[in-house]
Motif scaffolding. Structure first.
Motif, PDB file in Angstrom:
ATOM      1  N   ASP A  29       0.845  -1.191   0.000  1.00  0.00           N
ATOM      2  CA  ASP A  29       0.000   0.000   0.000  1.00  0.00           C
ATOM      3  C   ASP A  29       0.883   1.244   0.000  1.00  0.00           C
ATOM      4  N   VAL A  30       0.440   2.246  -0.710  1.00  0.00           N
ATOM      5  CA  VAL A  30       1.217   3.481  -0.747  1.00  0.00           C
ATOM      6  C   VAL A  30       1.428   4.019   0.639  1.00  0.00           C
ATOM      7  N   ASN A  31       0.420   3.850   1.484  1.00  0.00           N
ATOM      8  CA  ASN A  31       0.513   4.400   2.833  1.00  0.00           C
ATOM      9  C   ASN A  31       1.016   3.401   3.841  1.00  0.00           C
ATOM     10  N   GLN A  32       1.051   2.120   3.471  1.00  0.00           N
ATOM     11  CA  GLN A  32       1.453   1.089   4.423  1.00  0.00           C
ATOM     12  C   GLN A  32       2.877   1.327   4.869  1.00  0.00           C
ATOM     13  N   GLU A  33       3.087   1.453   6.189  1.00  0.00           N
ATOM     14  CA  GLU A  33       4.389   1.693   6.787  1.00  0.00           C
ATOM     15  C   GLU A  33       5.059   2.904   6.177  1.00  0.00           C
ATOM     16  N   SER A  34       4.224   3.818   5.700  1.00  0.00           N
ATOM     17  CA  SER A  34       4.742   5.004   5.044  1.00  0.00           C
ATOM     18  C   SER A  34       5.183   6.021   6.051  1.00  0.00           C
ATOM     19  N   ALA A  74      15.923  -1.050   3.464  1.00  0.00           N
ATOM     20  CA  ALA A  74      15.155  -2.011   4.245  1.00  0.00           C
ATOM     21  C   ALA A  74      15.703  -2.181   5.650  1.00  0.00           C
ATOM     22  N   ALA A  75      16.872  -1.620   5.944  1.00  0.00           N
ATOM     23  CA  ALA A  75      17.505  -1.814   7.243  1.00  0.00           C
ATOM     24  C   ALA A  75      17.002  -0.847   8.298  1.00  0.00           C
ATOM     25  N   THR A  76      16.164   0.114   7.925  1.00  0.00           N
ATOM     26  CA  THR A  76      15.648   1.079   8.894  1.00  0.00           C
ATOM     27  C   THR A  76      14.455   0.499   9.629  1.00  0.00           C
ATOM     28  N   PRO A  77      14.540   0.299  10.942  1.00  0.00           N
ATOM     29  CA  PRO A  77      13.392  -0.242  11.681  1.00  0.00           C
ATOM     30  C   PRO A  77      12.409   0.862  12.048  1.00  0.00           C
ATOM     31  N   PHE A  78      11.217   0.460  12.476  1.00  0.00           N
ATOM     32  CA  PHE A  78      10.169   1.390  12.869  1.00  0.00           C
ATOM     33  C   PHE A  78       9.591   0.934  14.213  1.00  0.00           C
ATOM     34  N   VAL A  79       9.001   1.870  14.952  1.00  0.00           N
ATOM     35  CA  VAL A  79       8.353   1.546  16.223  1.00  0.00           C
ATOM     36  C   VAL A  79       6.875   1.891  16.135  1.00  0.00           C
ATOM     37  N   GLN A 115       1.435   2.971 -15.727  1.00  0.00           N
ATOM     38  CA  GLN A 115       1.451   4.384 -16.076  1.00  0.00           C
ATOM     39  C   GLN A 115       2.892   4.862 -16.120  1.00  0.00           C
ATOM     40  N   GLU A 116       3.174   5.795 -17.034  1.00  0.00           N
ATOM     41  CA  GLU A 116       4.536   6.284 -17.218  1.00  0.00           C
ATOM     42  C   GLU A 116       4.634   7.746 -16.801  1.00  0.00           C
ATOM     43  N   PHE A 117       5.750   8.076 -16.175  1.00  0.00           N
ATOM     44  CA  PHE A 117       5.989   9.428 -15.698  1.00  0.00           C
ATOM     45  C   PHE A 117       7.437   9.814 -15.969  1.00  0.00           C
ATOM     46  N   THR A 118       7.651  11.096 -16.167  1.00  0.00           N
ATOM     47  CA  THR A 118       9.023  11.568 -16.357  1.00  0.00           C
ATOM     48  C   THR A 118       9.810  11.508 -15.054  1.00  0.00           C
ATOM     49  N   HIS A 119       9.139  11.792 -13.942  1.00  0.00           N
ATOM     50  CA  HIS A 119       9.794  11.759 -12.642  1.00  0.00           C
ATOM     51  C   HIS A 119       8.828  11.192 -11.605  1.00  0.00           C
ATOM     52  N   VAL A 120       9.380  10.579 -10.552  1.00  0.00           N
ATOM     53  CA  VAL A 120       8.604  10.067  -9.434  1.00  0.00           C
ATOM     54  C   VAL A 120       9.264  10.526  -8.138  1.00  0.00           C
ATOM     55  N   ILE A 121       8.444  11.098  -7.262  1.00  0.00           N
ATOM     56  CA  ILE A 121       8.895  11.472  -5.915  1.00  0.00           C
ATOM     57  C   ILE A 121       8.234  10.518  -4.937  1.00  0.00           C
ATOM     58  N   SER A 122       9.030   9.706  -4.253  1.00  0.00           N
ATOM     59  CA  SER A 122       8.488   8.743  -3.298  1.00  0.00           C
ATOM     60  C   SER A 122       8.603   9.307  -1.889  1.00  0.00           C
ATOM     61  N   THR A 123       7.471   9.445  -1.219  1.00  0.00           N
ATOM     62  CA  THR A 123       7.461   9.821   0.197  1.00  0.00           C
ATOM     63  C   THR A 123       7.050   8.646   1.070  1.00  0.00           C
ATOM     64  N   LEU A 124       7.096   7.442   0.496  1.00  0.00           N
ATOM     65  CA  LEU A 124       6.796   6.232   1.258  1.00  0.00           C
ATOM     66  C   LEU A 124       7.904   5.944   2.245  1.00  0.00           C
ATOM     67  N   SER A 125       7.620   5.044   3.181  1.00  0.00           N
ATOM     68  CA  SER A 125       8.670   4.634   4.105  1.00  0.00           C
ATOM     69  C   SER A 125       9.764   3.912   3.341  1.00  0.00           C
ATOM     70  N   SER A 126      10.961   3.905   3.889  1.00  0.00           N
ATOM     71  CA  SER A 126      12.103   3.330   3.182  1.00  0.00           C
ATOM     72  C   SER A 126      11.920   1.849   2.904  1.00  0.00           C
ATOM     73  N   LYS A 127      11.366   1.089   3.865  1.00  0.00           N
ATOM     74  CA  LYS A 127      11.234  -0.352   3.616  1.00  0.00           C
ATOM     75  C   LYS A 127      10.084  -0.646   2.656  1.00  0.00           C
ATOM     76  N   THR A 128       9.081   0.190   2.600  1.00  0.00           N
ATOM     77  CA  THR A 128       8.031   0.013   1.595  1.00  0.00           C
ATOM     78  C   THR A 128       8.574   0.275   0.204  1.00  0.00           C
ATOM     79  N   LEU A 129       9.362   1.310   0.059  1.00  0.00           N
ATOM     80  CA  LEU A 129       9.974   1.599  -1.236  1.00  0.00           C
ATOM     81  C   LEU A 129      10.892   0.468  -1.668  1.00  0.00           C
ATOM     82  N   HIS A 130      11.652  -0.082  -0.742  1.00  0.00           N
ATOM     83  CA  HIS A 130      12.525  -1.210  -1.071  1.00  0.00           C
ATOM     84  C   HIS A 130      11.725  -2.388  -1.611  1.00  0.00           C
TER      85      HIS A 130
END
Length: 959
Positions: free
Chosen positions: A335-340, A773-778, A745-760
């Protein structure tokens, strides 16, 4: 007959009108429009039912530090109660006869009167420095309303006695040969009480400035409002007149001219700040300030004369037994917002058969009603208690010519100068046929970072097409403020950040954003002189202890440092830090290791761990000192000692911040509202911090080229090469009529504000970014409680934190801290009462497979308040929220991992950029700064990744 004083009544307003002039008359107030904190607190003491003796004692001891022979506070309290009787007779027509003076023990009752537990009864004197349990005599003094004001031999001496110690002290303090000690009461009323007549020299004898009085505020040293660390001293100018400020600045400019003459031109080439005379142009015109309205930093840049349209440049198992299986951790859908870092944490979960479900909706209970409301989790509370004062750094590798374009790429990792960083440039892609096409930019995540990024794009790249993907049905991420109906009014409950700090530079960028959005009139500020700013507590070992800071007298500070176990060894550890050897070849270490090595382990386990609980909800022996305490970490390396750097006032500054300070230095005069926000301790909004996210959402909805797609989850991110140019292909998961379909869908640029492990998990190939993926969360549970009794708290202030060294018997619920919202955010609620927030979990719950449900959370919060504060009443309203994986933990090695991630992201040729609290800061101000920097890189058409900050050449240095 007792007189009842209530807030927001004619009697309270009339008292406020007479108290403030009286304070100016006796020299306890400047009489300014913004100097009303003491008057408001006096009215609050009347509302809380304080007696005449109690008010006089608190004014004399705790607030004004008057001498034992000074009867000013007693006279004022008698005058105050006479005014209460007289005004009540005039307004209400009945009261105690005005001809009868108020007795010393007369009480003005509050709405409710209750008997408090003797151990927690510190409301009599409002002093949090309670003695040890075995000091029975001192405890009796506190319970009787008197506070120790010095050694026992002095305190117990009879009034007419002539004790030996008193005689020795009198002789030592005799200044009859110099001048009489007296109270200075000039018209301004800003001078110190009993200030000695002789003053230190202010400059050369022939300098006219020497003959001018410099207010005490210019010679004072401020202590940060977080109450945890002794930070860099400052010289506030809040209580000075414009003429005095001009005289001071003129003297500083004369010093700058002399320094510029000392250094040769060759030396000045290595000192950018000395390349030109440091002369304020406003002083060359008689000190007249430019009165035109201020502009944002983006607007203070040079635009090219022509711009073509279409182009743009091991915890014990809890009683609730249940586990959840998270599909996104298997590398499948996310999810875009999951662990974001900024989105809602509503991830797709599968319940394991035979176990209790613990994923619950957020509910609000109202006394006498059965009412449930939807849960929307928010971002972690951010108090920024460990925020440092501004740091000074001279950029070493920064382009100084505005005519040189920025070529930030793989070979050059330096930040461009500010005027290049935000100069409008024409954009072109690698493909010739795309030169006339507008950029098509996707933003992943609708939290504060995603919203701010989209807003900055609409302002700086108006031709760009912006698509914002949000996995839930709402925007704002961890930001959400909910107004709850309670009886005859409404209260604001915050499940995420409740206040923001106006610290430079990131805090000022947030202030500029709210100004551009027209939110400055909705801001609520907490002055640095307020009770919430000056009173912060720590719970140890079984009581509340006030942390020494602004508003604390010297006697009370020394008494606390010498008697309270929580401060044991701290004073000696700070003094001996200067003798410790400097570290050698250490790339990073934990905060606990760093503080123990430089100071002592008790300081790390008590004070520092409590402060970290309030911001990161993390473990000091896991979190990185280099990433979380950079000013202290680099201060040791540069100065050889932390204390040395503080004493010498040798400040640090990052190269990327240099241009910001230069711009603010030359900015036009700001409005009174913006200046007030910049000068306050903390600020929020009338409808809560979530009002900022709502305003950004409204601005994006009104933008013609912005498309907001809710409930859209990103399945994959891939870099594609078509013809002779690159683009990003997103695989989006759509759900229609219960059927999920994948679309590309295609884009010229993407800005990801998701959490680091979600993006990984969603970047192809999925093993491309292992460092993310090495960044933990609480996970943190936030419980809001509202009580109808406004006089429920035994002490007043911002709240208190719990250190890791606290015994389990005192914290079996694994609480992190308690915030006194009714003191910290005054002005949000339309009904009088007591509002508190309890925070649970954090790193204490790291290995838990299940978490408490809403009922268990409410019971745990009430148990904490009952044990710590003696609150036994039932709340009128409760809101419980579980924020799963809400705060990223910058553990040891975070800096190196981000450097590695920066190298990998450069393979995307600047098409994929990252921002959010997983990388450069967990606070809201940090997220706004990250969004601004990302958009600046797009405007400048540089192949940035959002992680350029993690480079050795960008480390802070001395001026």
């Amino acid at each position: 007959m007792a007189v009842e004083v209530s807030l927001n009544t004619p009697l309270a307003e009339a008292l406020s009108n007479v108290v403030q002039p009286k304070l100016s008359e006796v020299g306890w107030s400047t009489g300014g429009l913004d100097d009303s904190a003491l008057g408001e607190y006096i009215i609050l003491m009347l509302v809380n039912g304080k007696t005449q003796e109690q008010i006089a004692a608190e004014l004399s001891n705790d607030l004004l530090n008057l001498g034992p022979d000074d009867s000013g506070a007693t006279d004022f309290a008698k005058w105050l109660f006479d005014q209460v009787d007289m005004l009540n007779t005039q307004i209400n027509g009945d009261s105690v006869s005005s001809t009868q003076p108020a007795q010393a023990g007369q009480v003005i009752p509050a709405y409710h009167t209750e008997e408090r537990h003797p151990r927690n009864d510190v409301s009599q004197g409002e002093n949090s420095t309670a003695p040890d349990a075995d000091m029975s005599e001192a405890m009796d003094d506190i319970q009787n309303g008197s506070i120790p004001t010095g050694p026992r031999s002095m305190r117990n001496a009879p009034k007419n006695g002539n004790k030996r110690l008193m005689g020795q002290l009198s002789k030592a303090m005799d200044r009859s040969g110099d001048a009489l000690l007296h109270r200075v009461r000039p018209q301004q009323g800003t001078e110190r009480i009993n200030m000695h007549n002789r003053q230190p020299p202010k400059g050369p004898r022939n300098d006219q400035v020497r003959n001018q009085r410099v207010p005490p505020s210019l010679r004072s040293t401020s202590i940060p409002s977080n109450g945890i660390h002794n930070s860099v001293p400052t010289a506030p100018l809040m209580n000075t007149t414009p003429q005095q400020q001009m005289q001071l600045f003129a003297m500083l400019e004369e010093q700058a001219r002399m320094m510029s003459q000392i250094f040769s031109p060759q030396q000045q080439n290595f000192m950018p700040a000395m390349s030109q005379p440091m002369i304020n142009r406003n002083f060359q015109t008689g000190g007249q300030q430019n009165s035109q309205p201020g502009r944002s930093l983006f607007e203070r840049v040079e635009k090219p004369p022509q711009r073509q349209t279409g182009n743009y440049n091991n915890r014990s198992q809890h009683s609730a037994q249940g586990r959840w299986k998270d599909h996104s951790q298997n590398g499948q859908d996310a999810d875009v917002n999951q662990e974001s870092t900024d989105g809602d944490v509503s991830s797709s979960m599968e319940h394991i058969e035979g176990q209790k479900k613990t994923n619950f909706g957020d509910k609000v209970w109202i006394a006498g009603k059965s009412q449930e409301k939807d849960h929307v989790s928010e971002r972690k509370f951010v108090d920024d208690a460990a925020a440092e004062d501004e740091e000074l750094i001279v950029p070493e590798n920064i382009i100084t010519s505005s005519s040189q374009p920025s070529t930030l790429g793989t070979e050059n990792r330096h930040f461009p100068p500010f005027n290049v960083y935000f100069r409008w440039r024409s954009y072109s892609t690698s493909s010739p046929q795309n030169d006339t096409q507008a950029p098509n930019i996707a933003i992943l995540g609708g939290g504060i970072t995603g919203l701010a990024s989209a807003y900055y794009l609409t302002q700086k790249l108006p031709n760009a097409r912006v698509t914002l993907f949000e996995g839930s049905d709402r925007l704002g991420g961890w930001l959400q403020s909910k107004q709850v109906d309670v009886g005859t009014g409404k209260v604001v409950f915050e499940q995420g950040p409740r206040t923001l700090r106006p610290t430079k530079p990131n805090g000022w960028l947030t202030i500029e954003l709210l100004r551009d959005l027209g939110l400055e009139d909705q801001a609520l500020t907490t002055a640095k002189s307020s009770v919430a700013a000056q009173r912060r507590f720590i719970y140890y070992p079984d009581r509340l202890v006030r942390i020494p800071g602004p508003g604390s007298s010297l006697w009370s500070t020394l008494y606390a440092l010498s008697t309270e176990p929580v401060f044991q060894g701290s004073f000696y550890a700070i003094l001996s830090e200067i003798t410790k050897s400097q570290r050698q070849e250490i790339e990073d270490e934990s905060i606990g290791s760093f503080i123990s090595r430089r100071f002592s382990s008790s300081l790390a386990n008590n004070l520092v761990s409590a402060g970290i609980h309030g911001i990161y909800a993390g473990d000091v022996y896991q979190l990185s000192a280099r990433s979380i305490l950079p000013s202290l970490w680099y201060g040791e390396a540069v100065n050889g000692s932390i204390v040395k750097g503080l004493v010498r006032r040798r400040k640090l500054r990052y190269p990327r911040d240099q241009a910001l300070y230069e711009t603010w230095r030359d900015e036009p005069q700001q409005s009174q509202t913006i200046t007030k926000i910049r000068d306050c301790s903390v600020f929020t909004f009338k409808e809560g911090v979530g009002q900022l996210a709502a305003k950004l959402e409204a601005a994006l909805i009104a933008a013609p080229k912005v498309d907001i797609k809710r409930q859209k989850r990103i399945h994959a991110i891939d870099l594609q090469r078509k013809d002779d140019h690159f683009q990003i292909e997103l695989t989006v998961r759509n759900e229609m009529d219960g059927i999920e379909k994948l679309s590309k869908q295609e884009f010229t640029h993407v800005i990801s504000t998701l959490s680091s492990k979600t993006l990984h998990a969603i970047v192809k190939p999925q093993a491309a970014l292992p460092s993310l993926a090495a960044t933990p969360f609480v996970t943190v549970m936030v419980v809001n409680l509202f009580y109808s009794n406004p006089a429920l708290l035994p002490v007043h202030g911002f709240g208190y934190l719990l250190p890791r060294s606290l015994k389990f018997e005192q914290n079996p619920e694994f609480a992190l801290g308690v915030v006194f919202d009714s003191d910290a955010t005054i002005g949000q609620d339309s009904i009088l009462g007591t509002k508190v927030t309890v925070m649970l979990g954090g790193h204490w719950w790291d290995e838990w497979e299940s978490f408490p449900d809403e009922g268990e959370g409410a019971s745990m919060a009430k148990a904490i308040l009952r044990r710590h504060l003696g609150i036994t009443e039932d709340p009128q309203a409760i809101r419980v929220g579980l924020q799963r994986d809400c705060i990223p933990q910058y553990t040891v090695g975070h800096y190196s991992r981000m450097m590695e991630a920066d190298k990998v992201l450069r393979r995307f040729k600047g098409r994929l950029r990252v921002a959010g609290n997983s990388y450069t800061g967990v606070g809201l101000n940090d997220c706004v700064r990250a969004a601004r920097d990302i958009v600046a890189g797009l405007v400048d058409n540089t192949e940035t990744t959002g992680l350029e900050f993690f480079a050795r050449e960008n480390d802070p240095t001395l001026a």
